[in-house]
Write a protein that holds these residues in place. Structure first.
Motif: not given
Lengths: 298, 329
Positions: A101-103, A105-106, B5-10, B271
Motif C-alpha cells: 500500500k506504500l510508495d 520506493l519502500y 504515507t501513500t502519497a509520497g515517500p514521506m 526522511l
C-alpha cells in the motif's frame, strides 16, 4: 575466410570469438536476471534489490549441496532454485507483502536491506575469497570449431539459458496461468473479483522470479568462483540493462540482455578500458533518445 | 499500516507559521541546541570523530533535500561525495590549493557531474530514477578505479590540510574542527533556506503532485534539475572536507555501499525532516565506530536496520519525536 575476417576486424579471430562467447555468457546472466526482475516488477511493482544476493545464494546452495550432501551439478540445477525460491516466498510473506500500500520506493529500500543482510551473512561464514565449484564431468572439455576452441560448459550455459528464457516466455504468453498473471499485472483488483487468489499468485510470482535468479547462480558457479559479492556488482549492471530494454516485453529483455553482453565483449577487444562502463554509457544514450527504453512503453 | 504515507515517500508537512529565517519555534530551539553542541562538542568528544560525523551529516542533509523535499530517491549519491573528495584531495596535494579553494573545486566538479547525471536521470521517475542514478554512479566508480589521478586501489594519500586562506594552519585537529563546523553549519542553513524559499515550496508541490504542478505552469523538470545540482554540489563539499580531514581519498567513498549508507542515515533520522539526517548520521557513524572490529556483521546489522525502519519505523527517529511532540523538526 578467417584471414579476411582478421583483416577487416583488425584482431586475431580466436580472441574476437572468445570475447563474443564470453559476452554471450554474461548476456545469458543479464537476460535471466533482468527477466526475473521484470516478472517481479510486473506484478509486485517493486524492484527486487535482493536479486543479486539471491543469484549468489543459488551458487552457494549448489556448493553446499555438493560439499555437504554430495549432490552434484544436475541435482543443484533443480534443487537450488527450489530452495532459494522457497526463501523468497518466506521473505515475500513476512516482509514485502506489508508494503504494497506504500510508495514503491519502500520496496526498493526493504529489498536492499535484505540483500545487505544476506551478503553480510555469507561474507561472515565464507570470507570473500571465493570457493571453487568444478564443471561437471559431462560438460567438461572443449570442442574444436576450427576457428576457436569452445569449452563445452560455456556453450551449455548459453543454450540452456536461452531455453529457460524461452520457457518463461511460453509460460507467460501461452498458458492459462500466464494469462492470469498478465491480467493481474494490468488490473489485480478485477482479477481478484473473478475469484483468482491474487495474493497467492503474487507470492508465487516472487518465488519464481527468485528461483530464476538462483538458477542463473547455479549456472554461474562453475564459471566464476562462488563468492558472497558475485551478485552485487552484477545486479547494478542488470539494472542498467532493465532501463535500456524497458520492462514492457519479455523477449525484449532477453534480446537486450544478450545484445549488451556481446557489445560488452566486443568492447573488451577494441577498448578494454571502457568495457566496465560501456553498458552504463549505452543506458545514458538510450535515456536521451528513447526514455521509455528500447522495448518499453512510456 | 500508516495510510498517510501513500502519497509520497514521506509524510505530508504540517502547515505552520514561519518564524525567524523560516524556522519554526521548535526548529529554532533545536538549532540553538545544535550550535551549542557544535561549540562544546570538541571539548568532550574526539574532534576527528566529530568531524567525520559532521561530514556525513552534511552529506545526508544534501541527500535529504532530494528524497525529502522533491521525492527523488537518488541511489548514487556516493558519486558526488566521492568525486568531491578526489578532486579536493588531488588539487590540494598536486597543485597546493588552499583548503577552501580545494573544497570549492571538488564541489564544482561534483555539481557539474550532478548537472549531467541529473539531466539524464530526470527523464524517468520513481524506481527507474533510483536505478538510473545507481547505474551512473557505478560508472563513476569504474572510472575512478582506472583514472590515473585517483591512484586506483591505493587512493590519494597524504593529502595536506593546508592553510585556510593561506593564513591559518589547519594541521591541528581543533583548528580543522572549527573549519569543518563552519562549513557544515553554512551548508546546513543554506539547504533549509532553499527549502523554505518560494522555490522550495514549488519543490514540495512537485513531490506532492507533479502533474498538478505542471498544470499550474511550472516546468517541473527544471526545478528538479536545479535541486539535483544543488544536492550534488553540497555532497561534493562534504566529500571534499572529509578527504582533507583524513588526508585520504579512496574508492570507498565512490562505492555503491556509500550510496546505501547515506540512504540509511537519512531513513533512520527521518526522511524530510530538517534535523533527521544529522541524527541518523550520528547514529550510523557511532555504530560503525563501536562495531568496527565485527567485520561483515556491520553489513548485516545495517541491512537489519534498513528492514526494521522500512517495516515499522518509517518516520525515523526525529520524525517520531516530532510526531509525539506535535511539532515540526
Amino acid at each position: 575466410m578467417l584471414e579476411f575476417l582478421e583483416t577487416i576486424t583488425g584482431v586475431p579471430t580466436p580472441l574476437l570469438f572468445g570475447q563474443i562467447l564470453l559476452g554471450l555468457i554474461n548476456g545469458a546472466f543479464y537476460a535471466m536476471l533482468s527477466l526475473g526482475l521484470a516478472v517481479i516488477f510486473g506484478l509486485l511493482n517493486i524492484i527486487n534489490f535482493t536479486h543479486g544476493a539471491q543469484f549468489m545464494m543459488g551458487a552457494f546452495v549448489a556448493w553446499m549441496l555438493l560439499t555437504w550432501l554430495g549432490l552434484g551439478y544436475w541435482w543443484a540445477l533443480i534443487l537450488a532454485p527450489l530452495i532459494v525460491g522457497a526463501t523468497g516466498v518466506v521473505i515475500e510473506r513476512l516482509m514485502i507483502s506489508r508494503l504494497y500500500k506504500l510508495d514503491h520506493l519502500y520496496g526498493l529500500l526493504l529489498t536492499f536491506g535484505i540483500g545487505l543482510m544476506i551478503e553480510g551473512f555469507f561474507r561472515n561464514q565464507y570470507g570473500s575469497s571465493g570457493l571453487p565449484y568444478r564443471i561437471p564431468a559431462e560438460l567438461s572439455g572443449a570442442w574444436d570449431l576450427g576457428f576457436m576452441f569452445m569449452p563445452v560448459y560455456r556453450g551449455w550455459v548459453v543454450v540452456f539459458s536461452l531455453v529457460v528464457c524461452l520457457a518463461t516466455w511460453l509460460v507467460i504468453e501461452k498458458t492459462r496461468l500466464g494469462a492470469y498473471l498478465r491480467a493481474a499485472t494490468e488490473n489485480a483488483a478485477l482479477v481478484q473479483a473473478f475469484g483468482v487468489n491474487v495474493p497467492r499468485m503474487i507470492t508465487l510470482t516472487y518465488g519464481a522470479g527468485v528461483a530464476l535468479a538462483a538458477l542463473a547462480g547455479v549456472l554461474a558457479a562453475p564459471i566464476y568462483s562462488v563468492n558472497p559479492q558475485m551478485g552485487t556488482n552484477l545486479i547494478i549492471v542488470v539494472f542498467a540493462v532493465v532501463v535500456i530494454g524497458g520492462m514492457g516485453s519479455i523477449l525484449g529483455s532477453v534480446l537486450t540482455g544478450f545484445g549488451l553482453g556481446v557489445i560488452e565483449g566486443l568492447t573488451k577487444v577494441y577498448w578494454p578500458e571502457a568495457s566496465a562502463t560501456v553498458i552504463f554509457v549505452i543506458m545514458a544514450i538510450v535515456l536521451l533518445t528513447r526514455p521509455a527504453g528500447l522495448f518499453g512503453r512510456a | 499500516m500508516a495510510s498517510e504515507t501513500t502519497a509520497g515517500p514521506m509524510p505530508a508537512t504540517m502547515g505552520e507559521a514561519r518564524g525567524f529565517l523560516g524556522y519554526s519555534r521548535a526548529q529554532l530551539v533545536a538549532l540553538v541546541i545544535l550550535v551549542a553542541a557544535l561549540i562544546v562538542g570538541p571539548y568532550f568528544l574526539y574532534p576527528v570523530f566529530l568531524m567525520k560525523l559532521l561530514c556525513f551529516a552534511l552529506f545526508a542533509s544534501a541527500f535529504n533535500l532530494l528524497i525529502g523535499y522533491v521525492g527523488l530517491l537518488s541511489f548514487g549519491h556516493a558519486a558526488y561525495f566521492g568525486m568531491g573528495g578526489y578532486i579536493a584531495g588531488y588539487t590540494a596535494k598536486a597543485y597546493g590549493f588552499t583548503p577552501e579553494v580545494a573544497v570549492i573545486a571538488g564541489a564544482a566538479v561534483a555539481g557539474i557531474q550532478g548537472w549531467i547525471f541529473g539531466w539524464i536521470a530526470i527523464r524517468r521517475q520513481g524506481i527507474y530514477f533510483a536505478m538510473i542514478t545507481l547505474a551512473l554512479a557505478q560508472m563513476v566508480y569504474f572510472f575512478c578505479v582506472q583514472a590515473p589521478f585517483t591512484g586506483g586501489e591505493d587512493g590519494i594519500q597524504a593529502i595536506p590540510r593546508g592553510r585556510l586562506f593561506g593564513l591559518i594552519d589547519l594541521g591541528p585537529d581543533m583548528s580543522m574542527y572549527w573549519f569543518v563546523a563552519a562549513v557544515f553549519l553554512a551548508g546546513f542553513v543554506m539547504i533549509h533556506r532553499v527549502i523554505h524559499s518560494p522555490y522550495g515550496q514549488v519543490l514540495k508541490a512537485i513531490r506532492e503532485n507533479e502533474p498538478r504542478a505542471t498544470s499550474l505552469g511550472y516546468r517541473t523538470d527544471d526545478y528538479k534539475l536545479v535541486a539535483f545540482i544543488l544536492s550534488a554540489t553540497i555532497a561534493g563539499v562534504a566529500g571534499g572536507v572529509k578527504s582533507l580531514v583524513f588526508g585520504i581519498a579512496t574508492l570507498t567513498d565512490v562505492h555503491w555501499a556509500m550510496s546505501g549508507e547515506v540512504v540509511l542515515m537519512t531513513l533512520v533520522g527521518g526522511l524530510g525532516t530538517v534535523f533527521g539526517p544529522m541524527v541518523g548520521a550520528a547514529v550510523i557513524v557511532t555504530m560503525q565506530n563501536y562495531l568496527a572490529e565485527m567485520g561483515a556483521w556491520v553489513t548485516v546489522i545495517q541491512g537489519g536496520i534498513f528492514v526494521a525502519v522500512v517495516l515499522a519505523f518509517r518516520r525515523g527517529l526525529v520524525g517520531e519525536i516530532a510526531h509525539l511532540l506535535k511539532v515540526k523538526l
